[in-house]
Design a protein around this motif. Structure first.
Motif, PDB file in Angstrom:
ATOM      1  N   ILE A 177       0.857  -1.182   0.000  1.00  0.00           N
ATOM      2  CA  ILE A 177       0.000   0.000   0.000  1.00  0.00           C
ATOM      3  C   ILE A 177       0.894   1.233   0.000  1.00  0.00           C
ATOM      4  O   ILE A 177       1.988   1.214   0.586  1.00  0.00           O
ATOM      5  N   VAL A 178       0.448   2.276  -0.690  1.00  0.00           N
ATOM      6  CA  VAL A 178       1.170   3.543  -0.683  1.00  0.00           C
ATOM      7  C   VAL A 178       0.226   4.615  -0.152  1.00  0.00           C
ATOM      8  O   VAL A 178      -0.912   4.718  -0.602  1.00  0.00           O
ATOM      9  N   LEU A 179       0.714   5.370   0.833  1.00  0.00           N
ATOM     10  CA  LEU A 179      -0.092   6.435   1.431  1.00  0.00           C
ATOM     11  C   LEU A 179       0.530   7.786   1.142  1.00  0.00           C
ATOM     12  O   LEU A 179       1.755   7.931   1.174  1.00  0.00           O
ATOM     13  N   GLY A 180      -0.320   8.748   0.878  1.00  0.00           N
ATOM     14  CA  GLY A 180       0.128  10.127   0.725  1.00  0.00           C
ATOM     15  C   GLY A 180      -0.760  11.034   1.558  1.00  0.00           C
ATOM     16  O   GLY A 180      -1.925  10.712   1.785  1.00  0.00           O
ATOM     17  N   ALA A 181      -0.188  12.142   2.017  1.00  0.00           N
ATOM     18  CA  ALA A 181      -0.994  13.140   2.748  1.00  0.00           C
ATOM     19  C   ALA A 181      -1.003  14.414   1.924  1.00  0.00           C
ATOM     20  O   ALA A 181      -0.026  14.742   1.244  1.00  0.00           O
ATOM     21  N   ALA A 182      -2.112  15.146   1.997  1.00  0.00           N
ATOM     22  CA  ALA A 182      -2.279  16.329   1.151  1.00  0.00           C
ATOM     23  C   ALA A 182      -1.198  17.370   1.415  1.00  0.00           C
ATOM     24  O   ALA A 182      -0.773  18.064   0.501  1.00  0.00           O
ATOM     25  N   ASP A 183      -0.740  17.475   2.663  1.00  0.00           N
ATOM     26  CA  ASP A 183       0.205  18.545   2.977  1.00  0.00           C
ATOM     27  C   ASP A 183       1.562  18.041   3.440  1.00  0.00           C
ATOM     28  O   ASP A 183       2.268  18.722   4.179  1.00  0.00           O
ATOM     29  N   LEU A 184       1.931  16.796   3.039  1.00  0.00           N
ATOM     30  CA  LEU A 184       3.273  16.290   3.344  1.00  0.00           C
ATOM     31  C   LEU A 184       3.918  15.817   2.047  1.00  0.00           C
ATOM     32  O   LEU A 184       3.243  15.222   1.205  1.00  0.00           O
ATOM     33  N   PRO A 185       5.224  16.042   1.878  1.00  0.00           N
ATOM     34  CA  PRO A 185       5.838  15.706   0.594  1.00  0.00           C
ATOM     35  C   PRO A 185       6.098  14.213   0.370  1.00  0.00           C
ATOM     36  O   PRO A 185       6.012  13.746  -0.769  1.00  0.00           O
ATOM     37  N   ASN A 186       6.422  13.459   1.439  1.00  0.00           N
ATOM     38  CA  ASN A 186       6.860  12.069   1.239  1.00  0.00           C
ATOM     39  C   ASN A 186       5.703  11.081   1.232  1.00  0.00           C
ATOM     40  O   ASN A 186       4.657  11.331   1.824  1.00  0.00           O
ATOM     41  N   LEU A 187       5.957   9.946   0.564  1.00  0.00           N
ATOM     42  CA  LEU A 187       4.989   8.847   0.586  1.00  0.00           C
ATOM     43  C   LEU A 187       5.405   7.847   1.646  1.00  0.00           C
ATOM     44  O   LEU A 187       6.582   7.729   1.980  1.00  0.00           O
ATOM     45  N   VAL A 188       4.456   7.093   2.161  1.00  0.00           N
ATOM     46  CA  VAL A 188       4.757   6.004   3.090  1.00  0.00           C
ATOM     47  C   VAL A 188       4.215   4.717   2.481  1.00  0.00           C
ATOM     48  O   VAL A 188       3.047   4.658   2.077  1.00  0.00           O
ATOM     49  N   CYS A 189       5.080   3.688   2.387  1.00  0.00           N
ATOM     50  CA  CYS A 189       4.657   2.405   1.807  1.00  0.00           C
ATOM     51  C   CYS A 189       4.658   1.329   2.888  1.00  0.00           C
ATOM     52  O   CYS A 189       5.538   1.313   3.751  1.00  0.00           O
ATOM     53  N   GLY A 190       3.711   0.444   2.801  1.00  0.00           N
ATOM     54  CA  GLY A 190       3.682  -0.737   3.664  1.00  0.00           C
ATOM     55  C   GLY A 190       3.680  -1.975   2.793  1.00  0.00           C
ATOM     56  O   GLY A 190       2.921  -2.053   1.830  1.00  0.00           O
TER      57      GLY A 190
END
Ligand SMILES: [Fe+2]
Lengths: 274, 192
Positions: free
Chosen positions: B129-142
């Motif tokens: 899974i890849v997560l993004g936040a509207a106001d953060l630059p980096n992605l987080v993957c699980g």
């Protein structure tokens, strides 16, 4: 009696290996749906020991058919390949009105019976094997209906009970269900669980199934009283630990179990035939 | 010792209270119902603060200044408390009195916790899974585990060229195999 240990994910693999190497356990109970992303060939190599399957999050009573169909295909492949000693699943409520219950809830054994019976039939067909369904560590009064429910379910679907000995002790201490109420089920079951539980912090006359400490005297007494009935051909007893992995405690409990069942097999052998 | 109560209460009678701290007060402190609800609430508490201990620096050591109002809000909003639990805590924090004290690291920790919960709890065939936040630059993957003795893996990815911003607070997409080479399929809104 074959004695096993539960394996849920990662961290405890070295412990499991040591328990196998020292001969304290004979098989490993895999929380199998945690490993559906692992290639089946890798699973087959496993720990180099027999395995049993404990399905935790199929949620087969409430999950949608498409999700279960997909899971069943992958589980069946593993069942065919690894030939587990048994396949078990849970009778519990995982959601309420769309909200996940992190501590699973106990079903209503009377009003939910028909629905559960249909789903057990269906899920056994999908998996192509007999399921063993675990009894719940009851806190509330509904627990008193559990033995009758499991007997009826067995009669109607052929499903077995994965009889959790310490869950029955929890239900006894919490809602007064006599341990004897399970006699018929113990008689018919071959696959068992046992674990430590803890006193409730708020009300120490109640107990909570925590899998984080040694077996209680009540549990050991129960095993002792019924040991010949537990210890039948092909029977298994999985010692569960999910927190606080103190190896000396685990070894001590496993040694006590081994000793208890070694004694009962000698007695059974010596017993006069009637 | 068994307490005798005059009316029979079964677990199913308590379902509406198992996630709502305020409803615990409907039962006597030494009743089984109270203990049962407490047992349930404790799991939500530990699932949040054991995984993201940074939250305790905001709330104080018992966590209750976050836990109680968040769970009440979650009930009102009919949140599912599925793998997105931590992402909704982030959303709640952004509109709470703690708003100005939240560091970026804590927000990434919450995203990592949700990615990890997906990677251990999801039973579909997706591998990541890849997560993004509207106001953060980096992605987080699980990523789900691919070995019997391993575990899920979480990684933070810095992008050279940013992806479009998700519509809501966060967005996610699933990855069928263990690689991001298939490109960006677009953000899905996080489930409630
Ligand atoms: Fe169990």
């Amino acid at each position: 009696m074959r004695i096993g240990f539960n394996y849920t994910l990662g961290d405890t693999a070295p412990l499991v290996r040591r328990l196998l190497d020292s001969g304290r356990i004979d098989y490993v109970e895999l929380l199998i749906d945690n490993f559906l992303s692992v290639p089946p060939e890798e699973m087959a190599q496993g720990f180099g020991a027999p395995v049993s399957f404990h399905i935790m999050f199929s949620k087969f009573i409430e999950n949608d058919d498409a999700a279960l169909d997909s899971m069943a295909i992958r589980l069946r492949r593993l069942i065919d390949l690894l030939k587990p000693l048994y396949v078990s699943d849970h009778i519990a409520r995982f959601n309420h009105e769309g909200r996940q219950l992190y501590h699973l809830a106990e079903i209503d054994y009377i009003t939910d019976y028909e629905q559960v019976r249909c789903r057990v039939d269906w899920w056994q067909q999908k998996l192509g094997c007999r399921l063993h369904l675990e009894n719940y560590p009851s806190i509330m009064d509904g627990g008193r209906d559990a033995p009758h429910f499991h007997e009826r379910l067995h009669r109607d679907t052929g499903a077995g009970v994965l009889f959790d000995v310490s869950n029955a002790v929890c239900a006894h201490l919490n809602c007064g269900l006599p341990l004897e109420a399970w006699e018929g089920i113990i008689e018919r079951s071959s696959h068992f669980h046992v674990a430590g539980y803890n006193l409730s912090i708020l009300a120490p006359h109640l107990v909570v199934d925590t899998h984080d400490r040694m077996l209680s005297e009540e549990t050991l007494g129960f095993l002792e009283r019924y040991r010949a009935r537990f210890n039948t051909a092909g029977s298994t007893m999985t010692y569960e630990r999910d927190d606080n992995f103190v190896e000396t405690e685990i070894e001590h409990d496993l040694d006590r179990l081994r000793d208890l069942f070694d004694r009962s097999s000698v007695e059974a052998f010596d017993a006069p035939r009637v | 010792m068994h307490r005798v109560s005059d009316s029979r209460v079964i677990d199913a009678d308590l379902l509406d209270s198992l996630t709502v701290p305020a409803r615990q007060g409907d039962y006597a402190r030494d009743s089984r119902a109270f203990v049962r609800i407490d047992t349930s609430l404790r799991v939500y508490w530990h699932t949040l603060f054991d995984i993201c201990p940074g939250l305790l620096e905001l709330s104080g050591p018992d966590g209750l200044a976050i836990f109680r109002p968040f769970m009440t809000w979650a009930d009102e909003q009919k949140l599912s408390l599925n793998w997105t639990y931590y992402l909704w805590v982030d959303v709640w924090l952004q509109q709470s009195a703690f708003r100005d004290q939240i560091e970026v690291e804590l927000r990434y920790a919450l995203m990592g916790a949700s990615a990890a919960r997906w990677a251990t709890g999801d039973r579909s065939e997706a591998q990541g899974i890849v997560l993004g936040a509207a106001d953060l630059p980096n992605l987080v993957c699980g990523w789900k585990t691919v070995t019997l003795e391993g575990g899920r893996e979480i990684e933070q990815i810095e992008l050279e060229a940013p992806l479009p911003t998700p519509d809501g607070s966060h967005g996610y997409f699933l990855v069928p195999s263990r690689s991001l080479d298939d490109g960006f399929p677009g953000w899905s809104p996080i489930p409630r």
